[in-house]
Scaffold this active site. Sequence first.
Site, PDB file in Angstrom:
ATOM      1  N   HIS A 198       9.500  -5.295  -5.044  1.00 27.53           N
ATOM      2  CA  HIS A 198       9.613  -4.623  -6.452  1.00 27.53           C
ATOM      3  C   HIS A 198      10.388  -2.983  -6.367  1.00 27.53           C
ATOM      4  CE1 HIS A 198       6.505  -7.101  -8.395  1.00 27.53           C
ATOM      5  NE2 HIS A 198       6.361  -7.296  -7.676  1.00 27.53           N
ATOM      6  N   ASP A 201      15.024   3.897  -8.363  1.00 25.66           N
ATOM      7  CA  ASP A 201      14.030   2.814  -9.193  1.00 25.66           C
ATOM      8  C   ASP A 201      14.327   1.133  -8.834  1.00 25.66           C
ATOM      9  OD1 ASP A 201      11.186   2.293  -9.873  1.00 25.66           O
ATOM     10  OD2 ASP A 201      11.777   3.479 -11.677  1.00 25.66           O
TER      11      ASP A 201
HETATM   12  C1  GDG Z   1       7.238  -0.504  -8.588  1.00 21.89           C
HETATM   13  C2  GDG Z   1       8.512  -0.007  -8.554  1.00 21.89           C
HETATM   14  C3  GDG Z   1       8.691  -1.509 -10.957  1.00 21.89           C
HETATM   15  C4  GDG Z   1       1.750   5.367 -15.052  1.00 21.89           C
HETATM   16  N1  GDG Z   1       0.716   6.903 -15.254  1.00 21.89           N
HETATM   17  C5  GDG Z   1      -0.212   5.883 -15.875  1.00 21.89           C
HETATM   18  C6  GDG Z   1       0.266   4.724 -15.306  1.00 21.89           C
HETATM   19  N2  GDG Z   1       1.629   3.747 -15.824  1.00 21.89           N
HETATM   20  C7  GDG Z   1       1.419   3.393 -15.845  1.00 21.89           C
HETATM   21  C8  GDG Z   1       2.917   2.194 -16.291  1.00 21.89           C
HETATM   22  C9  GDG Z   1       3.349   1.491 -16.070  1.00 21.89           C
HETATM   23  C10 GDG Z   1       3.352   1.709 -14.503  1.00 21.89           C
HETATM   24  O1  GDG Z   1       1.987   2.538 -14.002  1.00 21.89           O
HETATM   25  C11 GDG Z   1       4.841   2.561 -13.921  1.00 21.89           C
HETATM   26  O2  GDG Z   1       5.652   1.710 -14.142  1.00 21.89           O
HETATM   27  P1  GDG Z   1       6.867   1.573 -12.614  1.00 21.89           P
HETATM   28  O3  GDG Z   1       7.669   1.287 -12.871  1.00 21.89           O
HETATM   29  O4  GDG Z   1       7.738   3.083 -12.502  1.00 21.89           O
HETATM   30  O5  GDG Z   1       6.442   1.235 -11.161  1.00 21.89           O
HETATM   31  P2  GDG Z   1       5.883   1.543  -9.589  1.00 21.89           P
HETATM   32  O6  GDG Z   1       4.266   1.917  -9.746  1.00 21.89           O
HETATM   33  O7  GDG Z   1       6.831   2.593  -9.610  1.00 21.89           O
HETATM   34  O8  GDG Z   1       5.948   0.165  -9.133  1.00 21.89           O
HETATM   35  C12 GDG Z   1       8.919   0.137 -10.383  1.00 21.89           C
HETATM   36  C13 GDG Z   1       7.450  -1.714 -10.999  1.00 21.89           C
HETATM   37  O9  GDG Z   1       6.845  -1.851  -9.355  1.00 21.89           O
HETATM   38  C14 GDG Z   1       7.313  -3.385 -11.428  1.00 21.89           C
HETATM   39  O10 GDG Z   1       8.192  -3.853 -10.540  1.00 21.89           O
HETATM   40  O11 GDG Z   1       9.202  -0.924 -12.365  1.00 21.89           O
HETATM   41  O12 GDG Z   1      10.295   0.097 -10.219  1.00 21.89           O
HETATM   42  O13 GDG Z   1       8.454   1.369  -7.862  1.00 21.89           O
HETATM   43  O14 GDG Z   1       2.827   0.567 -16.514  1.00 21.89           O
HETATM   44  O15 GDG Z   1       2.780   2.490 -17.881  1.00 21.89           O
HETATM   45  N3  GDG Z   1      -1.120   3.849 -16.528  1.00 21.89           N
HETATM   46  C15 GDG Z   1      -2.355   5.075 -16.822  1.00 21.89           C
HETATM   47  N4  GDG Z   1      -2.145   5.868 -16.995  1.00 21.89           N
HETATM   48  C16 GDG Z   1      -0.859   7.090 -15.909  1.00 21.89           C
HETATM   49  O16 GDG Z   1      -1.232   7.472 -16.121  1.00 21.89           O
HETATM   50  N5  GDG Z   1      -2.999   3.687 -17.408  1.00 21.89           N
END
Ligand code: GDG
Length: 469
Positions: free
Chosen positions: A153, A356
């Site tokens: 990821h 990212d």
């Molecule tokens: C890895 C990779 C890749 C965030 N804050 C809250 C919350 N979130 C949710 C968002 C979104 C997810 O968390 C974050 O998405 P990311 O893509 O930034 O993911 P990472 O956690 O960094 O994870 C990344 C991902 O894996 C998938 O392959 O895209 O590059 O680093 O869904 O909405 N959700 C809630 N409350 C929050 O305060 N409910």
Amino acid sequence: MSRLFVYSNRLPLGSNPSGGLVVALGKTMDRQGGVWVGAKLDETLCDNQTLHEYKGAAFERHALHLPPREYNDYYLGYANSVLWPLFHGRTDLLDVADGQLDAYTSVNRKMAEATRHLLKPDDVIWIHDYHFIPLAAELRVLGVSNPIGFFLHTPFPSSANVHALTHKDRLLDWLSAYDLVGLQTQRDVSALIEVCRTVFGGQMLSDGRIRCKGQDIRAASFPIGIDVEKFRAIAETCDTSGLNIDPQQKLMIGVDRLDYSKGLPHKFRGFQRYLQRHSGEGDRLTLLQIASPTRESVEAYQDIRKDLEQLTGEVNGAYAELGYIPIQYIHRAVPRDDIAGLYRRASIGLVTPLIDGMNLVAKEYVAAQDPDDPGVLVLSEAAGAAEQLKCGALIINPYDPSSVAGAIREAINMPLEERVARHHRMWNEISRRDVYWWTETFLEQLHRNARDRRDREASLQDLERALSS
Ligand code: GDG
């Protein structure tokens, strides 16, 4: 149909807010069922690990409970103080300590041993992320010949960063045990090929396999997606009137785990530059930043939290007025439905990672918009999502505050017609490759690769038999 058997460090247990991996995989598992195994800290254990089943989901869930010392060395230590910074190009943050690599490899071995009995002969195994890179090799040692795929990821590291690993050769052994290594973007596939060439002296074969020291790696990119329709429906129906937001206030939204890879200080400095140059023009703009806590016991995460608190104070001190706060910074998790509604309410989605793997927030922001009056996505060129969303987002360099400030200004002043056209192009892209597309294309390719491997193994055995007779 084969049963899907998934491994990832985090399991959806409904306690902490989910990161990107759990959100995406949860959609797949809810729809097609199967088994999902994760790891979990268990303060009550002294030494041995134990496997527990968690009932109550549409799929089978098991967690390997680990005692604190082992869990910390494996998870906070090797996975998040070595591999995470290294895979995100932050070798300056590497914190290598004795015992961590041993804990990492032994947790992977124990995971294989503890779950071997759950596997059926026609299961398709899908292992996720940097916590479990060695797991396929451990399962192969136990005689598992099922198709095994891996999805990373995070970004794949450059050869310069892989050189910082003391056990580089193991990375090759670990990756070559998979039938398919899935990466987020073409950029990551190029990085993997480069590492194989320069670090392991490998070469590309005509069928796309990468051969290094007699071992083969099969890799391709599968950009992860979201459940676009579902997310739009949540955003459409979410009522944000209870969230106490001034209806006149123009909003710019950021949603990130509080991680140094997400470029949060760079985002704040970019907004600060915008305020320095343009605060007198047009409507006043507030940056609503939700920064959910993550890995707070790792030192690098404590530092970034302090930086952000200081920057928020600095910007608000300089530009706040009665009834106007430039940065509203929320350091806690917010319910998912509210996030969807806030995306829709915000005129700009500001996503500024320094690097990212993908960034699902960028895709969620697009999915949540009203297609007749959409907001504008401002997106870092370093997010994996930029490969797909450059067709409609304003692409910025997060290291350059003027680049961020300029894009915010352009977004604020963008005519409706252009906003609609840009959103339409991005919407098409994220709905064409949604989370179900991601699962299907990965699993199809995994099946094909596993079949090829078995065919090659069978012809090799035929050849050996012919030679020995
Ligand atoms: C890895 C990779 C890749 C965030 N804050 C809250 C919350 N979130 C949710 C968002 C979104 C997810 O968390 C974050 O998405 P990311 O893509 O930034 O993911 P990472 O956690 O960094 O994870 C990344 C991902 O894996 C998938 O392959 O895209 O590059 O680093 O869904 O909405 N959700 C809630 N409350 C929050 O305060 N409910």
